[in-house]
Motif scaffolding. Structure first.
Motif, mmCIF file in Angstrom:
data_model
loop_
_atom_site.group_PDB
_atom_site.id
_atom_site.type_symbol
_atom_site.label_atom_id
_atom_site.label_comp_id
_atom_site.label_asym_id
_atom_site.label_seq_id
_atom_site.Cartn_x
_atom_site.Cartn_y
_atom_site.Cartn_z
ATOM 1 N N ASP A 141 0.654 -1.166 -0.015
ATOM 2 C CA ASP A 141 0.016 -0.250 -0.160
ATOM 3 C C ASP A 141 1.023 1.270 0.000
ATOM 4 O O ASP A 141 0.183 2.417 -0.054
ATOM 5 C CB ASP A 141 -0.957 -0.038 1.478
ATOM 6 N N LEU A 142 2.252 1.015 -0.005
ATOM 7 C CA LEU A 142 3.170 2.372 0.078
ATOM 8 C C LEU A 142 2.736 2.994 -1.205
ATOM 9 O O LEU A 142 2.906 4.212 -1.331
ATOM 10 C CB LEU A 142 4.467 1.833 0.249
ATOM 11 N N GLU A 143 2.393 2.486 -2.374
ATOM 12 C CA GLU A 143 2.065 2.819 -3.641
ATOM 13 C C GLU A 143 1.104 3.675 -3.608
ATOM 14 O O GLU A 143 1.059 4.706 -4.656
ATOM 15 C CB GLU A 143 2.068 1.794 -4.599
ATOM 16 N N ALA A 144 0.293 3.970 -2.600
ATOM 17 C CA ALA A 144 -0.687 4.763 -2.463
ATOM 18 C C ALA A 144 -0.216 6.171 -2.672
ATOM 19 O O ALA A 144 -0.908 7.143 -3.153
ATOM 20 C CB ALA A 144 -1.728 4.893 -1.478
ATOM 21 N N PHE A 145 0.898 6.539 -2.359
ATOM 22 C CA PHE A 145 1.569 7.963 -2.258
ATOM 23 C C PHE A 145 2.255 8.185 -3.533
ATOM 24 O O PHE A 145 2.753 9.416 -3.600
ATOM 25 C CB PHE A 145 2.390 8.048 -1.074
ATOM 26 N N ASP A 146 2.036 7.253 -4.358
ATOM 27 C CA ASP A 146 2.795 7.460 -5.842
ATOM 28 C C ASP A 146 1.525 7.786 -7.037
ATOM 29 O O ASP A 146 1.005 7.183 -7.404
ATOM 30 C CB ASP A 146 3.293 6.081 -6.265
ATOM 31 N N LEU A 147 1.834 9.184 -7.072
ATOM 32 C CA LEU A 147 0.667 9.397 -8.119
ATOM 33 C C LEU A 147 1.099 9.500 -9.476
ATOM 34 O O LEU A 147 0.010 9.664 -10.245
ATOM 35 C CB LEU A 147 0.662 11.389 -7.894
ATOM 36 N N ARG B 30 -6.448 8.815 -3.079
ATOM 37 C CA ARG B 30 -6.024 7.405 -3.356
ATOM 38 C C ARG B 30 -5.498 6.861 -1.628
ATOM 39 O O ARG B 30 -5.875 5.743 -1.582
ATOM 40 C CB ARG B 30 -4.544 7.728 -3.697
ATOM 41 N N LEU B 31 -5.626 7.744 -0.897
ATOM 42 C CA LEU B 31 -5.589 7.301 0.574
ATOM 43 C C LEU B 31 -6.684 6.631 1.228
ATOM 44 O O LEU B 31 -6.665 5.930 1.869
ATOM 45 C CB LEU B 31 -4.865 8.302 1.362
ATOM 46 N N VAL B 32 -7.879 7.638 0.949
ATOM 47 C CA VAL B 32 -9.160 7.075 1.477
ATOM 48 C C VAL B 32 -9.593 5.794 0.916
ATOM 49 O O VAL B 32 -10.272 4.998 1.524
ATOM 50 C CB VAL B 32 -10.094 8.185 1.449
ATOM 51 N N GLU B 33 -9.207 5.652 -0.472
ATOM 52 C CA GLU B 33 -9.397 4.318 -1.000
ATOM 53 C C GLU B 33 -8.837 3.291 -0.645
ATOM 54 O O GLU B 33 -9.169 2.176 -0.572
ATOM 55 C CB GLU B 33 -8.966 4.439 -2.565
ATOM 56 N N ARG B 34 -7.753 3.496 0.351
ATOM 57 C CA ARG B 34 -7.134 2.423 1.030
ATOM 58 C C ARG B 34 -7.386 2.464 2.440
ATOM 59 O O ARG B 34 -6.651 2.019 3.205
ATOM 60 C CB ARG B 34 -5.710 2.574 0.597
ATOM 61 N N ASP B 35 -8.438 3.292 2.908
ATOM 62 C CA ASP B 35 -9.109 3.306 4.218
ATOM 63 C C ASP B 35 -8.157 3.921 5.232
ATOM 64 O O ASP B 35 -7.816 3.665 6.398
ATOM 65 C CB ASP B 35 -9.169 1.707 4.766
ATOM 66 N N VAL B 36 -7.678 4.923 4.628
ATOM 67 C CA VAL B 36 -7.010 5.936 5.577
ATOM 68 C C VAL B 36 -8.009 7.044 6.251
ATOM 69 O O VAL B 36 -9.057 7.281 5.418
ATOM 70 C CB VAL B 36 -5.896 6.902 4.960
ATOM 71 N N ARG B 37 -8.276 6.925 7.535
ATOM 72 C CA ARG B 37 -9.534 7.566 8.088
ATOM 73 C C ARG B 37 -9.637 9.181 7.905
ATOM 74 O O ARG B 37 -10.816 9.741 7.662
ATOM 75 C CB ARG B 37 -9.401 7.227 9.555
ATOM 76 N N PHE B 38 -8.439 9.862 7.929
ATOM 77 C CA PHE B 38 -8.307 11.437 7.778
ATOM 78 C C PHE B 38 -7.246 11.891 7.139
ATOM 79 O O PHE B 38 -6.436 11.588 7.290
ATOM 80 C CB PHE B 38 -8.573 11.973 9.499
ATOM 81 N N VAL B 39 -7.784 12.729 6.152
ATOM 82 C CA VAL B 39 -6.734 13.361 5.248
ATOM 83 C C VAL B 39 -6.876 14.995 5.328
ATOM 84 O O VAL B 39 -8.220 15.140 4.669
ATOM 85 C CB VAL B 39 -6.596 12.796 3.851
ATOM 86 N N GLU B 40 -6.027 15.539 5.759
ATOM 87 C CA GLU B 40 -6.223 17.093 5.302
ATOM 88 C C GLU B 40 -5.380 17.541 4.235
ATOM 89 O O GLU B 40 -4.413 17.201 3.888
ATOM 90 C CB GLU B 40 -5.869 17.887 6.647
ATOM 91 N N VAL B 41 -5.990 18.435 3.356
ATOM 92 C CA VAL B 41 -5.291 19.223 2.324
ATOM 93 C C VAL B 41 -5.612 20.732 2.491
ATOM 94 O O VAL B 41 -6.619 21.039 2.686
ATOM 95 C CB VAL B 41 -5.917 18.907 1.044
ATOM 96 N N THR B 42 -4.509 21.392 2.352
ATOM 97 C CA THR B 42 -4.408 22.866 2.685
ATOM 98 C C THR B 42 -4.300 23.605 1.423
ATOM 99 O O THR B 42 -3.181 23.261 0.627
ATOM 100 C CB THR B 42 -3.421 23.000 3.708
#
Length: 434
Positions: A250-256, A281-293
């Motif tokens: 799942d590390l590839e989730a960070f690879d755009l 990409r992260l929530v698709e892999r069930d990361v619970r909370f992602v903030e984008v500023t």
């Protein structure tokens, strides 16, 4: 306690525990809010089962103007208030947005716009902190942000990925605050760079790494036994999580680069647009909370030129994000939140800009069980005063927590023994769900 003993027991608390267990097992729901507990015999006319499991939190740093985005005033004086800005009708009767937001306007049926936000904090750092934590900034304590509360109360999703990720400029919120350091967000400055130092150095094999870890463990055992403190345990947990991530597919989730050029262009190649794509990409892999500023909203001068540029970035990214989540079946259980620390003065200053204005501003919710096509609250014809249904910052955070199924009255304790709740004394706007 066994399932049979819970069912045979006459104790209400045990029956509530059973419903919580059943919800977690069969509905994917963790901790349940008052509405579900009330369905077990306590009075409630509207039992509520939360749909949201994850959050994508879009933060407009600097104070987003409400008149030029989600609360336009077409009848206001052009020279003193409205400026040269037009408005767009939407598919929702009575919902008009700024002409700067055509992409988002096309998703009006998904949006719940709160036009009656109000804050007590009119400075950036304090307002940012208050919006993220529901508590006024103090010199003696750091209060947790919503992402940390979610992990502490309901756990991670994907065991191999961080549960809380922040993309873009670092928030001035409290991170994990007084909670365990394991709930700190992973901070990524540039979404295009992925996670640095996540691969083994050249010439080091997995076997070499295992050997080094075994040696390190032997050296550290005595230290951990002697200093069995929360922060020491939290450091060890983060270290273990980092190693697990390094070895996870799942590390590839960070690879755009795994995404098509067309989709990346649709989000916009600006850091914020790519951050929104990474969030998906992260929530698709069930990361619970992602903030984008998205920073740059501090428009004391040349408001309309600057807001035009800001909204171009926001509109493209947010509209594509909503479409992308919906297409992939993720919008139902992913709540998209757009917030800012305060609004900006409806009356233009001498530099054709807008100054800080915590008295009235707008925030937006979508997905995750939110009732789309709705407007909550109202400001007057100039956008200066709230006419009805004010929503304070703790109320807004309580609404997010309610949608996630977090218990609003559950107390967690700081190191000094003081009790705190997820949204202080905030009351959720429950009508925004249904």
């Amino acid at each position: 306690m066994s399932l049979r003993s819970i069912l045979e027991s006459g104790d209400d608390l045990n029956r509530r525990d059973f419903v919580s267990y059943a919800a977690r097992a069969f509905l994917g729901v963790g901790l349940l809010p008052h509405g579900v507990a009330n369905a077990l015999g306590e009075p409630s006319s509207h039992p509520f089962i939360p749909q949201a499991r994850r959050v994508i939190y879009l933060y407009m740093a600097g104070g987003m103007t409400h008149l030029d985005t989600f609360d336009p005033k077409p009848q206001a004086d052009e020279n003193e208030i409205k400026g040269p800005l037009g408005v767009l009708p939407t598919k929702v009767d009575g919902m008009f947005l700024s002409e700067y937001l055509p992409g988002v306007a096309a998703h009006a049926d998904k949006l719940a716009i709160i036009r009656s936000m109000t804050s007590t904090q009119g400075a950036h750092e304090q307002g940012n902190y208050f919006m993220h934590s529901s508590y006024v900034m103090r010199g003696t304590i750091k209060h947790p942000e919503m992402g940390a509360w979610l992990l502490a109360m309901d756990g991670k999703g994907n065991p191999d990925l961080p549960g809380f990720v922040r993309i873009g400029n670092s928030s001035q919120g409290g991170g994990a605050g007084f909670l365990d350091s394991a709930y700190e967000p992973l901070v990524l400055g540039n979404p295009n760079n992925g996670i640095k130092n996540s691969k083994l150095p050249k010439g080091v094999t997995d076997e070499d790494l295992d050997a080094r870890l075994r040696m390190s463990s032997r050296f550290e055992t005595e230290f951990h036994q002697r200093y069995d403190y929360r922060r020491v345990r939290g450091y060890s947990t983060m270290y273990d999580d980092a190693l697990r991530l390094m070895r996870s597919r799942d590390l590839e989730a960070f690879d755009l680069s795994k995404e098509s050029a067309e989709l990346r262009d649709a989000y916009g190649r600006a850091s914020f647009g790519q951050g929104c794509l990474l969030a998906r990409r992260l929530v698709e892999r069930d990361v619970r909370f992602v903030e984008v500023t998205l920073g740059g909203w501090d428009t004391h001068a040349n408001n309309f030129d600057r807001v035009s540029s800001q909204t171009d970035t926001l509109d493209r990214a947010m509209a594509t994000l909503l479409s992308d989540l919906e297409r992939r079946g993720l919008l139902r259980d992913t709540m998209v939140v757009l917030s800012t620390e305060f609004g900006r003065t409806p009356r233009l200053n001498q530099n054709f800009g807008r100054d800080h204005y915590p008295k009235a501003f707008s925030c937006v919710l979508a997905g995750g069980g939110v009732k789309g096509g709705t407007i909550w609250g109202e400001t007057d014809a100039t956008g200066e005063n709230i006419l009805r249904d004010p929503v304070a910052v703790p109320d807004f955070n309580a609404t997010i927590a309610y949608g996630l199924g977090l218990p609003l009255d559950k107390q967690l304790y700081s190191s000094s023994g003081r009790p705190f709740t997820v949204a202080d004394k905030g009351q959720p706007v429950t009508q925004m769900f249904g």
